[in-house]
Scaffold this motif. Structure first.
Motif, PDB file in Angstrom:
ATOM      1  N   ALA A   1       0.931  -1.117   0.061  1.00  0.00           N
ATOM      2  CA  ALA A   1       0.277  -0.030   0.172  1.00  0.00           C
ATOM      3  C   ALA A   1       0.761   0.980   0.409  1.00  0.00           C
ATOM      4  O   ALA A   1       1.377   1.258   0.671  1.00  0.00           O
ATOM      5  CB  ALA A   1      -1.154  -0.214   1.309  1.00  0.00           C
TER       6      ALA A   1
ATOM      7  N   LYS B   1      -8.441   7.796   1.582  1.00  0.00           N
ATOM      8  CA  LYS B   1      -9.601   7.591   1.333  1.00  0.00           C
ATOM      9  C   LYS B   1     -10.805   8.392   1.603  1.00  0.00           C
ATOM     10  O   LYS B   1     -10.611   8.851   3.816  1.00  0.00           O
ATOM     11  CB  LYS B   1     -10.445   6.159   2.112  1.00  0.00           C
ATOM     12  CG  LYS B   1     -11.436   5.507   1.871  1.00  0.00           C
ATOM     13  CD  LYS B   1     -12.072   5.116   0.448  1.00  0.00           C
ATOM     14  CE  LYS B   1     -13.467   4.795   0.649  1.00  0.00           C
ATOM     15  NZ  LYS B   1     -14.401   4.312  -0.812  1.00  0.00           N
TER      16      LYS B   1
ATOM     17  N   LEU C   1      -9.533   7.792   5.300  1.00  0.00           N
ATOM     18  CA  LEU C   1      -7.776   6.643   5.865  1.00  0.00           C
ATOM     19  C   LEU C   1      -6.908   7.565   5.665  1.00  0.00           C
ATOM     20  O   LEU C   1      -7.110   8.204   3.947  1.00  0.00           O
ATOM     21  CB  LEU C   1      -8.319   5.436   4.712  1.00  0.00           C
ATOM     22  CG  LEU C   1      -8.419   4.194   5.163  1.00  0.00           C
ATOM     23  CD1 LEU C   1      -8.590   3.402   3.851  1.00  0.00           C
ATOM     24  CD2 LEU C   1      -8.634   3.525   7.024  1.00  0.00           C
TER      25      LEU C   1
ATOM     26  N   ILE D   1      -1.897   5.742   4.410  1.00  0.00           N
ATOM     27  CA  ILE D   1      -1.420   4.019   4.412  1.00  0.00           C
ATOM     28  C   ILE D   1      -0.652   4.366   3.316  1.00  0.00           C
ATOM     29  O   ILE D   1      -0.377   3.556   2.634  1.00  0.00           O
ATOM     30  CB  ILE D   1      -3.132   3.528   4.353  1.00  0.00           C
ATOM     31  CG1 ILE D   1      -4.185   4.058   5.179  1.00  0.00           C
ATOM     32  CG2 ILE D   1      -2.377   2.039   4.768  1.00  0.00           C
ATOM     33  CD1 ILE D   1      -3.754   3.544   6.554  1.00  0.00           C
TER      34      ILE D   1
ATOM     35  N   LYS E   1     -10.486  -0.453   9.841  1.00  0.00           N
ATOM     36  CA  LYS E   1      -9.343  -1.377   9.529  1.00  0.00           C
ATOM     37  C   LYS E   1     -10.636  -1.871   8.265  1.00  0.00           C
ATOM     38  O   LYS E   1     -10.359  -2.347   7.210  1.00  0.00           O
ATOM     39  CB  LYS E   1      -9.758  -2.411  10.520  1.00  0.00           C
ATOM     40  CG  LYS E   1      -9.845  -1.833  12.436  1.00  0.00           C
ATOM     41  CD  LYS E   1      -9.416  -3.229  12.810  1.00  0.00           C
ATOM     42  CE  LYS E   1     -10.214  -3.650  13.268  1.00  0.00           C
ATOM     43  NZ  LYS E   1     -11.393  -2.478  14.107  1.00  0.00           N
TER      44      LYS E   1
ATOM     45  N   LEU F   1      -9.938  -0.681   4.784  1.00  0.00           N
ATOM     46  CA  LEU F   1      -9.024  -0.995   4.785  1.00  0.00           C
ATOM     47  C   LEU F   1      -8.841  -1.833   3.753  1.00  0.00           C
ATOM     48  O   LEU F   1      -8.317  -2.378   2.769  1.00  0.00           O
ATOM     49  CB  LEU F   1      -7.503  -0.687   5.641  1.00  0.00           C
ATOM     50  CG  LEU F   1      -6.568  -0.719   5.048  1.00  0.00           C
ATOM     51  CD1 LEU F   1      -5.742  -0.035   4.028  1.00  0.00           C
ATOM     52  CD2 LEU F   1      -5.519  -0.830   6.095  1.00  0.00           C
TER      53      LEU F   1
ATOM     54  N   TYR G   1      -9.872   5.801  -4.259  1.00  0.00           N
ATOM     55  CA  TYR G   1      -8.731   6.206  -3.016  1.00  0.00           C
ATOM     56  C   TYR G   1      -8.271   6.668  -4.163  1.00  0.00           C
ATOM     57  O   TYR G   1      -8.093   6.723  -5.155  1.00  0.00           O
ATOM     58  CB  TYR G   1      -8.742   4.586  -2.381  1.00  0.00           C
ATOM     59  CG  TYR G   1      -8.418   3.608  -3.112  1.00  0.00           C
ATOM     60  CD1 TYR G   1      -6.407   3.683  -2.952  1.00  0.00           C
ATOM     61  CD2 TYR G   1      -8.946   2.366  -3.565  1.00  0.00           C
ATOM     62  CE1 TYR G   1      -6.518   2.949  -4.293  1.00  0.00           C
ATOM     63  CE2 TYR G   1      -8.366   1.692  -4.621  1.00  0.00           C
ATOM     64  CZ  TYR G   1      -7.157   2.120  -4.611  1.00  0.00           C
ATOM     65  OH  TYR G   1      -6.236   1.091  -5.538  1.00  0.00           O
TER      66      TYR G   1
END
Length: 225
Positions: free
Chosen positions: A8, A13, A24, A27, A47, A50, A61
């Motif tokens: 990643a 996001k 997010l 990440i 979580k 993701l 994203y």
């Protein structure tokens, strides 16, 4: 350096309902072949959001996702569906078995869909994976005739049928009692250590997480450790 199975890069996001909310933030991490990783954090920390991105089910994203060194950005849905079927095995909190089919047929389904091997070979592979998990005797039972713990083991066998690069789990022990949770953990550890299977598991269970190879801790949409 071990093979990198998933990476990643600067993933951000937003939810747009009705205003933009960042869920997010920046990440970044890599997952190497044979690693058994837990993703933990409080409810609402990002979580599951993701995991949807990492599994290619959510494509809205910013940043980049690489699976098996191939970028998943701006790929057509047909290619992403192929990646999900061939390179990712899924184990959820609920097993999602088809009760009208036998255990064996449930395990075979993703292999038949991939259409890489003839049906007879898919069946052989399914029996092999059921025997890895010690449940080959259940092969001809209907899926609704086996216990909750057995159903989750069938779901793991199904996740393994196409030799995925990575198995992703969303609270796979969340619906199980302590004994069956232990059993599933031991299966995952064995897959990582004996079969070099890569596992990325979202879990609320601190005991489960503590015994994996590495913990990715999340808070408010960020990785904190």
């Amino acid at each position: 350096m071990a093979d990198i199975i998933l990476e990643a890069r600067n993933i951000n996001k937003y939810f747009h309902d009705p205003v933009d909310v960042k869920v997010l933030s920046d990440i970044n991490f890599k997952v190497a072949k044979g690693e058994f990783i837990a993703v933990t954090g409080k409810s609402g920390c990002g979580k599951s959001t993701l995991l949807y991105i990492l599994s290619t089910m959510d494509t809205d994203y910013e940043g980049e996702l690489l699976i098996d060194n191939i970028s998943m950005v701006n790929r057509p849905e047909a290619m992403l569906a192929q990646v999900r079927n061939e390179k990712i095995g899924f184990v959820f909190q609920f097993h999602y078995l088809l009760h009208e089919f036998s255990v064996l047929h449930n395990v075979m389904l993703p292999g038949l869909k991939l259409n890489k091997y003839p049906a007879q070979e898919v069946e052989q592979r399914a029996i092999e994976r059921l025997s890895w998990l010690g449940i080959e005797k259940l092969a001809n039972k209907k899926a609704n005739q086996v216990s909750g713990g057995e159903k989750q083991r069938v779901a793991i066998a199904r996740a393994l049928i196409n030799d995925p690069c990575i198995i992703m789990g969303d609270e796979p022990t969340g619906n199980l009692d302590k004994k069956n949770s232990e059993l599933v953990f031991d299966i995952f550890r064995q897959l990582a250590e004996e079969h070099q299977q890569t596992l990325l598991i979202v879990t609320h269970d601190p005991e489960f997480a503590a015994r994996t190879h590495r913990i990715i801790q999340m808070e408010d949409g960020k990785i904190t450790s």
